[in-house]
Design a protein around this motif. Structure first.
Motif, short mmCIF file in Angstrom:
data_model
loop_
_atom_site.label_atom_id
_atom_site.label_comp_id
_atom_site.label_asym_id
_atom_site.label_seq_id
_atom_site.Cartn_x
_atom_site.Cartn_y
_atom_site.Cartn_z
N LEU A 163 12.89 -4.54 -0.80
CA LEU A 163 11.91 -3.93 0.11
C LEU A 163 10.72 -3.39 -0.67
O LEU A 163 10.89 -2.66 -1.63
CB LEU A 163 12.59 -2.78 0.89
CG LEU A 163 11.71 -1.96 1.81
CD1 LEU A 163 11.14 -2.81 2.96
CD2 LEU A 163 12.50 -0.78 2.38
N PHE A 164 9.52 -3.76 -0.22
CA PHE A 164 8.30 -3.16 -0.81
C PHE A 164 7.60 -2.39 0.29
O PHE A 164 7.41 -2.90 1.41
CB PHE A 164 7.39 -4.25 -1.38
CG PHE A 164 6.20 -3.69 -2.11
CD1 PHE A 164 6.29 -3.37 -3.47
CD2 PHE A 164 5.00 -3.42 -1.43
CE1 PHE A 164 5.20 -2.82 -4.14
CE2 PHE A 164 3.92 -2.87 -2.10
CZ PHE A 164 4.02 -2.58 -3.46
N LEU A 165 7.17 -1.17 0.00
CA LEU A 165 6.48 -0.35 0.99
C LEU A 165 4.99 -0.37 0.69
O LEU A 165 4.56 0.08 -0.37
CB LEU A 165 7.00 1.08 0.94
CG LEU A 165 8.51 1.23 1.16
CD1 LEU A 165 8.95 2.68 0.96
CD2 LEU A 165 8.89 0.75 2.55
N ALA A 166 4.21 -0.91 1.65
CA ALA A 166 2.75 -0.95 1.49
C ALA A 166 2.13 0.07 2.46
O ALA A 166 2.69 0.34 3.52
CB ALA A 166 2.25 -2.35 1.79
N LEU A 167 1.00 0.62 2.07
CA LEU A 167 0.33 1.65 2.89
C LEU A 167 -0.99 1.12 3.43
O LEU A 167 -1.78 0.55 2.67
CB LEU A 167 0.04 2.89 2.04
CG LEU A 167 1.22 3.48 1.29
CD1 LEU A 167 0.80 4.68 0.47
CD2 LEU A 167 2.27 3.90 2.31
N GLU A 168 -1.19 1.36 4.73
CA GLU A 168 -2.42 0.88 5.35
C GLU A 168 -3.64 1.60 4.77
O GLU A 168 -4.68 1.02 4.59
CB GLU A 168 -2.34 1.16 6.85
CG GLU A 168 -2.80 0.01 7.70
CD GLU A 168 -2.49 0.31 9.15
OE1 GLU A 168 -1.79 -0.51 9.75
OE2 GLU A 168 -2.92 1.39 9.67
N ASP A 169 -3.49 2.90 4.49
CA ASP A 169 -4.57 3.62 3.81
C ASP A 169 -3.97 4.65 2.86
O ASP A 169 -2.75 4.81 2.82
CB ASP A 169 -5.52 4.30 4.83
CG ASP A 169 -4.78 5.31 5.67
OD1 ASP A 169 -4.26 6.28 5.10
OD2 ASP A 169 -4.68 5.12 6.91
N ALA A 170 -4.83 5.34 2.12
CA ALA A 170 -4.31 6.20 1.04
C ALA A 170 -4.14 7.64 1.48
O ALA A 170 -4.13 8.55 0.65
CB ALA A 170 -5.26 6.12 -0.15
N VAL B 177 8.57 -6.71 3.32
CA VAL B 177 7.49 -5.75 3.06
C VAL B 177 7.29 -4.92 4.32
O VAL B 177 7.16 -5.49 5.42
CB VAL B 177 6.17 -6.47 2.70
CG1 VAL B 177 5.04 -5.46 2.53
CG2 VAL B 177 6.34 -7.28 1.42
N ALA B 178 7.31 -3.60 4.16
CA ALA B 178 7.01 -2.73 5.31
C ALA B 178 5.59 -2.20 5.12
O ALA B 178 5.29 -1.63 4.07
CB ALA B 178 8.01 -1.59 5.38
N ILE B 179 4.73 -2.43 6.11
CA ILE B 179 3.36 -1.90 6.03
C ILE B 179 3.30 -0.66 6.91
O ILE B 179 3.44 -0.74 8.13
CB ILE B 179 2.33 -2.95 6.49
CG1 ILE B 179 2.50 -4.23 5.66
CG2 ILE B 179 0.91 -2.42 6.38
CD1 ILE B 179 1.76 -5.43 6.24
#
Ligand code: HAM
Length: 426
Positions: free
Chosen positions: A336-343, A389-391
């Motif tokens: 699982l990779f956690l990606a962020l829509e913004d910072a 990947v979870a965004i």
């Protein structure tokens, strides 16, 4: 002005990247093979009393004479960085009263060792060995077991061009008489011998077989052979070791000139070389040391073991022109990779919380730690081979299945469960 750079000392190296991964695989294989055969892990201190090696390895050996890193502690005690693992294991056997346990006591280690040698490819001042030692039995089946285990480990790790040489040095008693004959032969030919061999006629005449010096080699051709002077018990012991190896299908060559660089050996000795290595062709070796425990203050206890150099196994396991293919690379697949829509800080906190939750649930999980854009994060996840990947966004969380290519929107606290469910469904 920038500060001057500091380099690692001569003959030492850093373990990183692909090399670290190959070592992890090697360790896993060694553990699987040795623990299945009943060997327990042991680790001893990096430094020991100098006396242990002087007495155990032997005053006449190169190791003790020239290669030890010895230091004095504040109280003036002499300590030495361990140059090998057998004497320390025997010291531990005595110190922990292991003779009271069920015999033989079977132990293995994977540790670093230190020898002040001239550094070159395959020869370092700090190097690693995997080793196995079995104490408390003189059964020839134990000799055959240990040799078979090392054969299997080296073959399993893809070591190419392997050769196994085997000999018997006889027990200490039967060797005494042979030593005298050999010393007489050496003295009679003293003028043709190398200086170093001449100096060791009294202390260690057998080492003359190891010399590269042309005059010495010639003298050794007509030297009496130990294999022809074994007493009946030693000869029977060696015959049984060979029979068992034959039965196990282990190929070996008998080599009456095989002497090892340590003084404690008795009876069976062996050495593996690889023709894929250059001058430093010894991959691993060992033998019996039936007098060592007693020499270190313990009860009379037979013992046998081996050690193999990790760097040499890795060098001899590489295919021509390639790096790191002999031993497959160990890596944990990223689930699982956690990606962020913004910072935004709240989103990072939520992602970090989710990361901890995923790891606690046993998933191999990572999140972006490099301040990347969303696009950069997705390509990073791709490069890492992430399965999911979870965004995470302010409004919704999207879970992408990177293998199937589909995605679903869900509450962020449902991500871990969904990934776990996805796994069981596979
Ligand atoms: P050894 O033959 O001195 O035996 O070392 C075993 C292996 O360690 C060698 O075959 C080689 O692969 C590796 N090795 C030795 N020195 C270096 C170095 N400077 N750089 C890289 N690799 C090296 C022993 O140490 C015995 N304690 C083996 C044993 C265990 N005998 C009975 N039980």
């Amino acid at each position: 002005m920038s500060a001057p750079k500091i380099k690692a000392p001569r003959g030492t190296f850093d373990v990183l990247g692909q090399d670290a991964a190959r070592r992890t695989t090697l360790e896993a294989r060694a553990r699987a093979i040795l623990e299945a055969a009943g060997y327990e892990r042991i680790e001893t201190p990096v430094f020991e009393a100098t006396e242990l090696f002087a007495r155990g390895v032997g005053e006449s050996t190169d190791i003790v004479r020239k290669e030890m890193f010895t230091l004095e502690d504040q109280a003036g005690r002499s300590l030495t960085l361990r140059p090998e693992g057998t004497a320390p294991v025997c010291r531990a056997y005595v110190e922990h009263g292991m003779h009271k346990r069920r015999q033989p006591v079977k132990l293995w280690y994977l540790s670093s060792f230190f020898r002040h040698e001239r550094a070159q490819a395959g020869r370092y001042r700090q190097f690693w060995q995997v080793g196995a030692e079995a104490l408390g039995s003189e059964d020839p089946a134990l000799d055959a077991e240990l040799i078979t285990l090392l054969t299997r480990l080296l073959a399993d790790l893809g070591v190419r061009g392997l050769r196994l040489r085997l000999a018997s040095l006889g027990s200490l008693d039967s060797r005494r008489e042979y030593r005298e004959r050999l010393q007489a032969h050496l003295r009679a030919n003293e003028a043709d011998l190398a200086q170093e061999v001449r100096e060791r006629i009294e202390l260690n005449p057998l080492r003359a077989f190891d010399s590269d010096h042309p005059g010495t080699r010639q003298v050794m051709e007509s030297a009496p052979r130990l294999s022809e002077h074994l007493d009946a018990q030693d000869a029977a012991h060696f015959a049984e070791v060979r029979e068992l190896l034959d039965a196990a299908g282990v190929a070996y060559e008998l080599d009456h000139t095989l002497v090892r660089g340590l003084d404690y050996y008795t009876r069976t000795v062996f050495e593996f070389t690889s023709d894929a290595l250059g001058a430093q062709s010894g991959v691993g070796g060992g033998g019996r040391y039936d007098g060592l425990v007693q020499q270190l203050g313990g009860p009379p206890t037979p013992g046998i073991g081996w050690a193999a150099g990790i760097e040499r196994i890795l060098l001899a396991g590489e295919q021509e022109g390639e790096q790191g293919h002999g031993v497959p690379v160990a890596s944990v697949p990223l689930e699982l990779f956690l990606a962020l829509e913004d910072a935004s800080p709240t989103l990072r906190t939520r992602a970090f919380h989710l990361l901890c939750e995923a790891r606690a649930a046993g998933l191999a999980a990572q999140m972006d730690l490099g301040g990347r854009s969303l696009k950069g994060q997705l390509s990073h996840a791709n490069a890492l081979g992430a399965r999911y990947v979870a965004i995470l966004g302010e409004q919704e969380t999207m879970l992408k299945d990177m293998q199937a290519g589909d995605q679903e929107s869900l509450a962020s606290d449902a991500v871990v469960h969904a990934v776990l469910r996805g796994h069981t469904a596979l």
